[in-house]
Design a protein around this motif. Structure first.
Motif, short mmCIF file in Angstrom:
data_model
loop_
_atom_site.label_atom_id
_atom_site.label_comp_id
_atom_site.label_asym_id
_atom_site.label_seq_id
_atom_site.Cartn_x
_atom_site.Cartn_y
_atom_site.Cartn_z
N GLN A 61 23.45 -5.33 -9.26
CA GLN A 61 23.32 -6.39 -10.26
C GLN A 61 22.32 -6.04 -11.36
O GLN A 61 22.56 -6.34 -12.53
CB GLN A 61 22.90 -7.71 -9.57
CG GLN A 61 23.87 -8.22 -8.53
CD GLN A 61 25.23 -8.58 -9.09
OE1 GLN A 61 25.33 -9.05 -10.22
NE2 GLN A 61 26.28 -8.33 -8.32
N ASP A 62 21.20 -5.44 -10.99
CA ASP A 62 20.14 -5.15 -11.96
C ASP A 62 20.18 -3.71 -12.48
O ASP A 62 19.25 -3.28 -13.14
CB ASP A 62 18.77 -5.41 -11.33
CG ASP A 62 18.58 -6.88 -10.96
OD1 ASP A 62 19.12 -7.74 -11.67
OD2 ASP A 62 17.89 -7.14 -9.96
N ALA A 63 21.25 -2.99 -12.19
CA ALA A 63 21.33 -1.58 -12.58
C ALA A 63 22.42 -1.35 -13.63
O ALA A 63 23.33 -2.16 -13.80
CB ALA A 63 21.62 -0.72 -11.36
N VAL A 79 31.60 3.97 -5.42
CA VAL A 79 32.08 4.11 -6.81
C VAL A 79 32.95 2.92 -7.18
O VAL A 79 32.88 2.40 -8.31
CB VAL A 79 32.82 5.44 -6.99
CG1 VAL A 79 33.53 5.49 -8.34
CG2 VAL A 79 31.85 6.61 -6.88
N LYS A 80 33.77 2.44 -6.25
CA LYS A 80 34.60 1.27 -6.53
C LYS A 80 33.73 0.03 -6.72
O LYS A 80 34.04 -0.83 -7.56
CB LYS A 80 35.62 1.07 -5.41
CG LYS A 80 36.70 2.13 -5.38
CD LYS A 80 37.68 1.93 -4.24
CE LYS A 80 38.59 0.76 -4.47
NZ LYS A 80 39.63 0.67 -3.42
N THR A 81 32.64 -0.07 -5.97
CA THR A 81 31.70 -1.18 -6.16
C THR A 81 31.09 -1.12 -7.55
O THR A 81 31.00 -2.14 -8.26
CB THR A 81 30.59 -1.15 -5.10
OG1 THR A 81 31.17 -1.36 -3.81
CG2 THR A 81 29.55 -2.23 -5.35
N ALA A 82 30.67 0.07 -7.96
CA ALA A 82 30.11 0.23 -9.30
C ALA A 82 31.12 -0.18 -10.36
O ALA A 82 30.80 -0.93 -11.29
CB ALA A 82 29.67 1.67 -9.51
N ALA A 83 32.35 0.29 -10.23
CA ALA A 83 33.38 -0.02 -11.22
C ALA A 83 33.68 -1.52 -11.25
O ALA A 83 33.85 -2.11 -12.33
CB ALA A 83 34.65 0.77 -10.90
#
Length: 336
Positions: A61-63, A79-83
Motif C-alpha cells: 500500500q505504501d510502496a 508480482v501479481k500482487t504488485a500488478a
C-alpha cells in the motif's frame, strides 16, 4: 521524487545485498519487508526504519515498487500482487519456476500497465561492464565463443533442494547466470541448446540435478558453454570468458580477494569489497529505480528473464531427448 520500495523476502540476498543496496540509493525509501514470520520481517526491516509485514497486500500500500527477493514459488504471486495494486516489480533470478509462470507474470504487468524488472546482477558486475567496453571497442576482434562457470558446494538454504519450491536444480539456480553472461557478450538470442546433467553429490536431498553442462548456439553463430553446479568442493567458482578473433578476456570474479577462507557452507570470506558493490547489485537497483523515474527502457526488463527460462526449458527437453533442442522465444507482438 522519492521511490518507496517494499522488499519481499528476509533471507540472505535480501539482507546482505538488496536491502543495503537500496539504502544507499538517493531518493529511495525502504518502506517495509515482507516475510513468512513477523520475527524475520522485523529483524530485516529494523536497520532501515521500515515496517515489518507478513501480508503482501498490506505491505504494498505504501510502496511504489515491490522487490521480490524470495524463493521462486513466491515470485508469481508477489508480482501479481504488485500488478493488482498498480505497483512496479523487481524480481530476482530465476524470474519464475517455469516458462508458463513467467508468461503469466508478464501478462499481469502488461494488463496493469506496470513494469517488471529482472534482477540478474551479472551484466552489472563492474568487471563485466569493463569487459563489455573492451569488446564493444573492438579490442579482441569479433566474438565467436563465450564461456561461463558458476559453481558452489551447496545451496545456501534448504528450500533449493525442493523442486516444488525452487522449480529445479543447478540449471535454474546457477545456469541462468551463465546464460545471461553469454547472451550479454554474444549480443544475440540463443537459438538452440544441448544439455547434459546429473546428480552426483546431493542425491539424498533432491531429485534435481546438482551438475549441468550446456552448449548453446546463438542466432549470429556464436558458440556458448555453461558449466554450473551445486557440487563444487571447497569455495565458489565464478569465471567468465570471451573469445575473439584477435584476443580473449578472462574474468575471475571470486578470486579478486587476496585472502580466501572456506567455511562449512562453501562460501568464501571475507571479500575486500562488499558484494553489493563488487557483484553489481547496487548499480543494478540504481538502474532500475532510475528507469522508473524517467520511463526509459531497462537493459533487464522482465522479458530478459523470460528468455533465459526459455533456454532452461529447451535444456530440460534436451536432457529428456538426448538431442539438441530449439529455444522457443516469444513471437513479435507477444507480451514483453
Amino acid at each position: 521524487m522519492t521511490i518507496g520500495v517494499v522488499v519481499v523476502g528476509a533471507g540472505f540476498w535480501a539482507t546482505q545485498m538488496h536491502l543495503p543496496a537500496l539504502a544507499r540509493i538517493p531518493g529511495v525509501k525502504i518502506t517495509g519487508v515482507v516475510a513468512t514470520s513477523r520475527e524475520s520481517a522485523e529483524k530485516a526491516a529494523a536497520p532501515y526504519g521500515a515496517r515489518a509485514y507478513t501480508d503482501p497486500d498490506e505491505a504494498v500500500q505504501d510502496a511504489d515498487v515491490v522487490d521480490v527477493v524470495a524463493p521462486p514459488d513466491v515470485h508469481l504471486p508477489a508480482v501479481k500482487t504488485a500488478a493488482r495494486h498498480g505497483k512496479h516489480a523487481i524480481c530476482i533470478k530465476p524470474l519464475a519456476r517455469s516458462l508458463d509462470e513467467a508468461d503469466e507474470m508478464l501478462a499481469a504487468v502488461e494488463a496493469a500497465g506496470t513494469r517488471l524488472f529482472y534482477a540478474e546482477n551479472v551484466p552489472f558486475i563492474p568487471a563485466v561492464q569493463e569487459a563489455k567496453k573492451a569488446v564493444d571497442a573492438g579490442r579482441i576482434g569479433e566474438v565467436f565463443r563465450v564461456k561461463a562457470c558458476e559453481g558452489i558446494g551447496r545451496p545456501h538454504s534448504d528450500w533449493f533442494f525442493d523442486p516444488v519450491r525452487s522449480g529445479g536444480g543447478a540449471m535454474l539456480d546457477m545456469a541462468v547466470h551463465s546464460l545471461e553472461f553469454c547472451r550479454f557478450f554474444a549480443n544475440a538470442p540463443i537459438t538452440s541448446v544441448y544439455a547434459d546433467a546429473d546428480t552426483y553429490v546431493w542425491g539424498d536431498r533432491t531429485s534435481a540435478e546438482d551438475t549441468a553442462l550446456l552448449t548453446v548456439r546463438f542466432g549470429n553463430g556464436v558458440l556458448g558453454q555453461c558449466e554450473d553446479s551445486w557440487s563444487l568442493a571447497g569455495a565458489m567458482d565464478s569465471r567468465f570468458e570471451v573469445f575473439g578473433t584477435e584476443g580473449r578476456i578472462l574474468i575471475d570474479n571470486l578470486h579478486r580477494q587476496p585472502l580466501q577462507v572456506v567455511g562449512a557452507t562453501g562460501w568464501s570470506f571475507p571479500l575486500p569489497i562488499p558484494g553489493l558493490l563488487a557483484d553489481g547489485h547496487l548499480d543494478m537497483l540504481t538502474h532500475f529505480t532510475n528507469c522508473i523515474r524517467t520511463g526509459e527502457p531497462s537493459v533487464s526488463e522482465g522479458r530478459v528473464g523470460r528468455d533465459v527460462l526459455a533456454v532452461v526449458d529447451a535444456a530440460t527437453r534436451s536432457l529428456a531427448s538426448g538431442r539438441r533442442e530449439n529455444v522457443h522465444h516469444q513471437s513479435e507482438g507477444q507480451s514483453s
